[in-house]
Design a protein around this motif. Structure first.
Motif, PDB file in Angstrom:
ATOM      1  N   ARG A  24      -2.784  -3.527   5.254  1.00  0.00           N
ATOM      2  CA  ARG A  24      -4.012  -3.276   6.040  1.00  0.00           C
ATOM      3  C   ARG A  24      -4.928  -2.292   5.331  1.00  0.00           C
ATOM      4  N   ARG A  25      -4.380  -1.305   4.635  1.00  0.00           N
ATOM      5  CA  ARG A  25      -5.230  -0.253   4.032  1.00  0.00           C
ATOM      6  C   ARG A  25      -5.830  -0.740   2.716  1.00  0.00           C
ATOM      7  N   SER A  81       0.813  -1.230   0.000  1.00  0.00           N
ATOM      8  CA  SER A  81       0.000   0.000   0.000  1.00  0.00           C
ATOM      9  C   SER A  81       0.844   1.276   0.000  1.00  0.00           C
ATOM     10  N   TYR A 134      14.945  -3.754  15.642  1.00  0.00           N
ATOM     11  CA  TYR A 134      14.923  -3.599  14.180  1.00  0.00           C
ATOM     12  C   TYR A 134      16.151  -4.243  13.540  1.00  0.00           C
ATOM     13  N   ASP A 178      -3.924  -7.665   8.476  1.00  0.00           N
ATOM     14  CA  ASP A 178      -2.903  -7.239   9.437  1.00  0.00           C
ATOM     15  C   ASP A 178      -1.951  -8.413   9.656  1.00  0.00           C
ATOM     16  N   SER A 206       9.922   6.962   1.394  1.00  0.00           N
ATOM     17  CA  SER A 206       8.688   6.178   1.523  1.00  0.00           C
ATOM     18  C   SER A 206       7.939   6.788   2.706  1.00  0.00           C
ATOM     19  N   ASN A 235       7.805  -7.750   2.403  1.00  0.00           N
ATOM     20  CA  ASN A 235       8.256  -6.356   2.448  1.00  0.00           C
ATOM     21  C   ASN A 235       7.638  -5.565   3.595  1.00  0.00           C
ATOM     22  N   ILE A 243       8.193   1.116  -0.822  1.00  0.00           N
ATOM     23  CA  ILE A 243       8.929   0.115  -1.597  1.00  0.00           C
ATOM     24  C   ILE A 243       7.973  -0.947  -2.142  1.00  0.00           C
TER      25      ILE A 243
HETATM   26  N1  LIG Z   1      12.347   3.452   4.071  1.00  0.00           N
HETATM   27  C1  LIG Z   1      13.548   3.093   4.479  1.00  0.00           C
HETATM   28  O1  LIG Z   1      14.441   3.961   4.707  1.00  0.00           O
HETATM   29  C2  LIG Z   1      13.882   1.635   4.634  1.00  0.00           C
HETATM   30  C3  LIG Z   1      15.248   1.281   4.750  1.00  0.00           C
HETATM   31  C4  LIG Z   1      15.586  -0.061   4.878  1.00  0.00           C
HETATM   32  C5  LIG Z   1      14.595  -1.027   4.907  1.00  0.00           C
HETATM   33  N2  LIG Z   1      13.272  -0.656   4.809  1.00  0.00           N
HETATM   34  C6  LIG Z   1      12.256  -1.733   4.855  1.00  0.00           C
HETATM   35  O2  LIG Z   1      11.480  -1.672   3.677  1.00  0.00           O
HETATM   36  C7  LIG Z   1      10.210  -2.273   3.933  1.00  0.00           C
HETATM   37  C8  LIG Z   1       9.116  -1.379   3.356  1.00  0.00           C
HETATM   38  O3  LIG Z   1       9.126  -0.151   4.056  1.00  0.00           O
HETATM   39  P1  LIG Z   1       8.849   1.254   3.338  1.00  0.00           P
HETATM   40  O4  LIG Z   1      10.070   2.064   3.492  1.00  0.00           O
HETATM   41  O5  LIG Z   1       8.268   1.063   1.991  1.00  0.00           O
HETATM   42  O6  LIG Z   1       7.770   1.851   4.372  1.00  0.00           O
HETATM   43  P2  LIG Z   1       6.257   2.352   4.163  1.00  0.00           P
HETATM   44  O7  LIG Z   1       6.172   3.291   3.018  1.00  0.00           O
HETATM   45  O8  LIG Z   1       5.820   2.842   5.500  1.00  0.00           O
HETATM   46  O9  LIG Z   1       5.461   1.011   3.789  1.00  0.00           O
HETATM   47  C9  LIG Z   1       5.288  -0.006   4.751  1.00  0.00           C
HETATM   48  C10 LIG Z   1       4.280  -1.013   4.229  1.00  0.00           C
HETATM   49  O10 LIG Z   1       4.130  -2.053   5.228  1.00  0.00           O
HETATM   50  C11 LIG Z   1       2.749  -2.255   5.470  1.00  0.00           C
HETATM   51  N3  LIG Z   1       2.508  -2.725   6.828  1.00  0.00           N
HETATM   52  C12 LIG Z   1       2.941  -2.152   7.985  1.00  0.00           C
HETATM   53  N4  LIG Z   1       2.442  -2.820   9.037  1.00  0.00           N
HETATM   54  C13 LIG Z   1       1.674  -3.833   8.529  1.00  0.00           C
HETATM   55  C14 LIG Z   1       0.891  -4.853   9.106  1.00  0.00           C
HETATM   56  N5  LIG Z   1       0.763  -4.979  10.450  1.00  0.00           N
HETATM   57  N6  LIG Z   1       0.228  -5.723   8.300  1.00  0.00           N
HETATM   58  C15 LIG Z   1       0.331  -5.600   6.952  1.00  0.00           C
HETATM   59  N7  LIG Z   1       1.060  -4.654   6.338  1.00  0.00           N
HETATM   60  C16 LIG Z   1       1.720  -3.775   7.127  1.00  0.00           C
HETATM   61  C17 LIG Z   1       2.116  -0.868   5.219  1.00  0.00           C
HETATM   62  O11 LIG Z   1       0.752  -1.038   4.852  1.00  0.00           O
HETATM   63  P3  LIG Z   1      -0.535  -0.689   5.773  1.00  0.00           P
HETATM   64  O12 LIG Z   1      -0.148   0.432   6.689  1.00  0.00           O
HETATM   65  O13 LIG Z   1      -1.581  -0.342   4.762  1.00  0.00           O
HETATM   66  O14 LIG Z   1      -0.809  -1.979   6.488  1.00  0.00           O
HETATM   67  C18 LIG Z   1       2.911  -0.394   4.021  1.00  0.00           C
HETATM   68  O15 LIG Z   1       2.348  -0.919   2.828  1.00  0.00           O
HETATM   69  C19 LIG Z   1      10.137  -2.486   5.441  1.00  0.00           C
HETATM   70  O16 LIG Z   1      10.344  -3.846   5.747  1.00  0.00           O
HETATM   71  C20 LIG Z   1      11.270  -1.634   5.992  1.00  0.00           C
HETATM   72  O17 LIG Z   1      11.774  -2.153   7.199  1.00  0.00           O
HETATM   73  C21 LIG Z   1      12.905   0.643   4.667  1.00  0.00           C
END
Ligand SMILES: NC(=O)c1ccc[n+]([C@@H]2O[C@H](COP(=O)([O-])OP(=O)(O)OC[C@H]3O[C@@H](n4cnc5c(N)ncnc54)[C@H](OP(=O)(O)O)[C@@H]3O)[C@@H](O)[C@H]2O)c1
Length: 272
Positions: free
Chosen positions: A40-41, A17, A159, A66, A194, A93, A20
């Motif tokens: 979830r969304r 949603s 983390y 969730d 993100s 992811n 990444i």
């Molecule tokens: N951004 C960074 O700097 C960074 C760096 C290294 C690694 N990462 C990793 O990259 C991955 C993606 O993160 P992002 O940066 O794209 O963050 P993001 O934009 O906040 O996206 C996170 C995604 O995870 C979903 N999510 C969170 N909690 C959830 C739950 N309980 N059940 C189902 N879905 C859930 C959210 O969807 P809903 O809220 O709709 O459920 C959203 O689609 C993560 O594993 C993060 O640790 C990110």
């Protein structure tokens, strides 16, 4: 569950949603894969499924769930396989961060975090792997983090631990499945644009970091695809992150940890 249309290979992407996950969904759609989008969304993934199937002519399905609930992996996998058939590509992811010191948090929040970030990806993988091996084709992509490779700092306590776990898990599985047609890859991004830092409340702090430290979610998605197709067990995305990772590996572990510890103390209580 929203069915947008019918089938070739199916990619299940968690956390589709935003950020990444959305970029990975768009990339796989552009390559003609059918998609099962999980987050979830529901409004967001339903809209994305409709948009991608209209643009690329593949099938896309949205499953609101969730994934921090212990029964979720089994339920979601049953729903996806009943509605769309076997999963050929699994992208674990979904994720977030808890930007506090460990003792300042509730255990229920940490338990949900462990479930989402480590147990759910491991169970989802366990459920899809036998079918992938039997069919002689599969891709499992675990979105980890450079935090799983770097010396840990104060704050976001679990983390680095869960991301390190995902890296080692992926490397073992990559070796176990060598020659089976199943590729397993841990992807380690650094700072990525993100919603991640909005969700964990760190946007004001991280927005001070220079632009060259950051990657777009689209760039991370593309590198994830390339690393998975090349069957790399682990891939650090972005030139800057690879440079930092290489430099950190030159230092003795205690020295690298000492530097991070001092940096944490200088930055304040959450270390970021
Ligand atoms: N951004 C960074 O700097 C960074 C760096 C290294 C690694 N990462 C990793 O990259 C991955 C993606 O993160 P992002 O940066 O794209 O963050 P993001 O934009 O906040 O996206 C996170 C995604 O995870 C979903 N999510 C969170 N909690 C959830 C739950 N309980 N059940 C189902 N879905 C859930 C959210 O969807 P809903 O809220 O709709 O459920 C959203 O689609 C993560 O594993 C993060 O640790 C990110």
């Amino acid at each position: 569950m929203t069915d947008i249309s019918p089938s070739p290979r199916l990619a299940l992407i968690t956390g589709a949603s935003a950020g990444i996950g959305t970029s990975i969904a768009r990339l796989y759609a552009s390559k003609g894969f059918n998609l099962a989008l999980v987050a979830r969304r529901e409004d967001r993934i339903t809209k994305l499924a409709a948009e991608l199937s209209a643009q690329f002519g593949m099938s896309a399905y949205a499953f609101a769930c969730d994934l921090s609930v212990p029964d979720a992996p089994g339920e979601i996998m049953d729903m996806v396989e009943n509605a769309c058939g076997p999963v050929d590509i699994l992208v674990n992811n979904a994720g977030y961060g808890i930007a506090k010191r460990y003792h300042e948090t509730d255990w229920t929040d940490q338990a949900a975090f462990l479930q989402l970030m480590l147990t759910t990806p491991c169970e989802m993988t366990h459920r899809v792997l036998p079918g992938m091996r039997a069919r002689g084709f599969g891709r499992i992509v675990n979105i980890a983090s450079i935090a799983g490779l770097a010396p840990p700092a104060s704050g976001h306590t679990l983390y680095a631990a869960v991301k390190a776990g995902l890296v080692r898990f992926s490397q073992s599985l990559n070796a176990e499945n060598d020659g089976s047609g199943v590729h397993v890859t841990a992807v380690c991004p650094g700072m990525t644009y993100s919603e991640f830092h909005d969700v964990n409340g760190q946007r004001p702090k991280v927005s001070k970091l220079p632009g060259w430290m950051w990657q777009s979610a689209e760039a991370v998605a593309l590198e994830s695809w390339t690393a998975s197709e090349a069957n790399k067990a682990m891939h650090v995305t972005g030139r800057y992150n690879r440079l930092m990772w290489s430099a950190a590996r030159l230092l003795p572990e205690n020295m690298a940890f000492g530097i991070m510890k001092k940096r944490s103390a200088a930055l304040g209580k959450d270390g970021r």
